[in-house]
Design a protein around this motif. Sequence first.
Motif, mmCIF file in Angstrom:
data_model
loop_
_atom_site.group_PDB
_atom_site.id
_atom_site.type_symbol
_atom_site.label_atom_id
_atom_site.label_comp_id
_atom_site.label_asym_id
_atom_site.label_seq_id
_atom_site.Cartn_x
_atom_site.Cartn_y
_atom_site.Cartn_z
ATOM 1 N N GLN A 92 34.423 47.295 49.313
ATOM 2 C CA GLN A 92 35.776 47.806 49.478
ATOM 3 C C GLN A 92 35.827 49.290 49.117
ATOM 4 O O GLN A 92 35.024 49.779 48.320
ATOM 5 N N ARG A 107 38.256 47.100 53.534
ATOM 6 C CA ARG A 107 37.396 46.017 53.069
ATOM 7 C C ARG A 107 36.542 45.511 54.226
ATOM 8 O O ARG A 107 37.039 45.320 55.334
ATOM 9 N N SER A 195 37.499 46.567 35.851
ATOM 10 C CA SER A 195 38.683 45.705 35.912
ATOM 11 C C SER A 195 39.422 45.692 34.581
ATOM 12 O O SER A 195 40.651 45.819 34.528
ATOM 13 N N ARG A 218 37.228 37.138 35.157
ATOM 14 C CA ARG A 218 37.521 36.947 36.573
ATOM 15 C C ARG A 218 36.288 36.417 37.288
ATOM 16 O O ARG A 218 35.163 36.544 36.791
ATOM 17 N N ARG A 220 34.308 36.048 41.162
ATOM 18 C CA ARG A 220 34.210 36.407 42.572
ATOM 19 C C ARG A 220 33.271 35.412 43.264
ATOM 20 O O ARG A 220 32.188 35.774 43.711
ATOM 21 N N ASP A 342 41.259 35.516 41.308
ATOM 22 C CA ASP A 342 40.636 34.477 42.130
ATOM 23 C C ASP A 342 40.977 33.067 41.650
ATOM 24 O O ASP A 342 40.797 32.094 42.376
ATOM 25 N N GLU A 378 46.701 45.438 43.490
ATOM 26 C CA GLU A 378 45.470 45.797 44.171
ATOM 27 C C GLU A 378 44.269 45.275 43.394
ATOM 28 O O GLU A 378 44.420 44.752 42.290
ATOM 29 N N ASP A 379 43.070 45.395 43.971
ATOM 30 C CA ASP A 379 41.900 44.895 43.275
ATOM 31 C C ASP A 379 41.672 45.752 42.041
ATOM 32 O O ASP A 379 41.541 46.971 42.119
ATOM 33 N N SER A 380 41.614 45.116 40.883
ATOM 34 C CA SER A 380 41.599 45.850 39.622
ATOM 35 C C SER A 380 40.349 46.696 39.429
ATOM 36 O O SER A 380 40.384 47.712 38.733
#
Length: 410
Positions: A92, A107, A195, A218, A220, A342, A378-380
């Motif tokens: 990303q 992405r 993050s 988190r 993934r 997630d 948004e993605d941290s």
Amino acid sequence: MTRGMNSTEMQKKNRLLVFRILQERGMITRAEMAVELNLQKATITNIINEFFDMGIVEVGGDGASGRRGEKLKLKVDNVYTMSIGLTRKDYQFGIFDLQGRQLKHLRYQFAKEEPFREIMDRLKREAVDLVKEYGDEHILGICLAVPGLFINRPERNEEVFMVSQFEDLSKINVHEELEEVLGRKILIKHDAKLSVYAEWHCAEEIKGIERGSLAVVRSRGYGIGCGFVVNGNIVNGHMGLAGEAGYMGINFNRHKKGEENKGTFEYCAGVESVVRYTGERLHEFPESPLDENSTYMEVFEAYKKGDKLADWAVGKVAWMLGYGIANIIYLINPDCIIIGPDYPDTEDFISRIRKSVRNFVPEYIERSAVIRYSKINEDSFLLGGYYYTLETLCKRDNIFELIKNAKSHE
């Protein structure tokens, strides 16, 4: 004056304090700055005059008392940072302005069996295109987020990737190739550490706490990424491995020779574990819409709809997650533990985690722990890249030089 700090160092420190409060507050008067920063009005005036000369501040609104009441704001349009994130499944890009707003997000999800060499070549092309689009001089800094295990000792120029389920990452030096194609130095950091750094800057629970701490858990897919911030600083450790709780053993019975990973936190509590748990009891729930090909997102959706098999599988992940979090509480004892996006964003899921934690820590400790879902949209790890880049530039004290250079190319 702080002991051991000369006048030049103090001026640099004060300049950064004024810059940051302008950045955080959006618009603020000189008088408000003096009060909030506990600086003399003359010091504020001198710094603001410097900023006017650099062309990086402007009047944003008028107060009731004329010049003293002028609302000032940063004038940093067309100045950016870039964040790049690489995971086992995708990469990303994020372009941020100096207020931390994400202006662009790209992405690319990897195709099944797609060679990593092709992925890397595509990533480099997109990085070059983005730099051309926004202007090389206008991008103050770039940060690359990578998965772990990642050994990182900058003082020795050492970077070693040992990422489970992503062995190709150790064969291609992503960092070096990106620096070569872009012709500039790029910061690099473990994605979970970025993050947690983003969460630190955004968490209401930490604001106003002088000696605060925060943890992020988190997942993934297969892995679990953890990061810790203590007193505003990312915990790195001797080799950059601090926070790798995903490799922590929580199930000794699964520690057999050649299968050591099966007893780890990430194997037991990663989001993809829910697929494995679903498969283990699939035949017991013939009425379930799930089958052997169901993805973890499909299982989570079924869980939200009340499917009994999905409820059991998600509940087991929550129990394992709580087991690992209990260990984190004993090791770090953070003010706040944040669960990444997630996992299911439901009160029921957090409640099950807390119930599991109570099995391993005294009830008073569990009740005192703040455990919640992430509030960052948004993605941290991309947002964390922005904060880390900005912090690094401020520490090097070259951020003003870079901004001035960017504005000269407008």
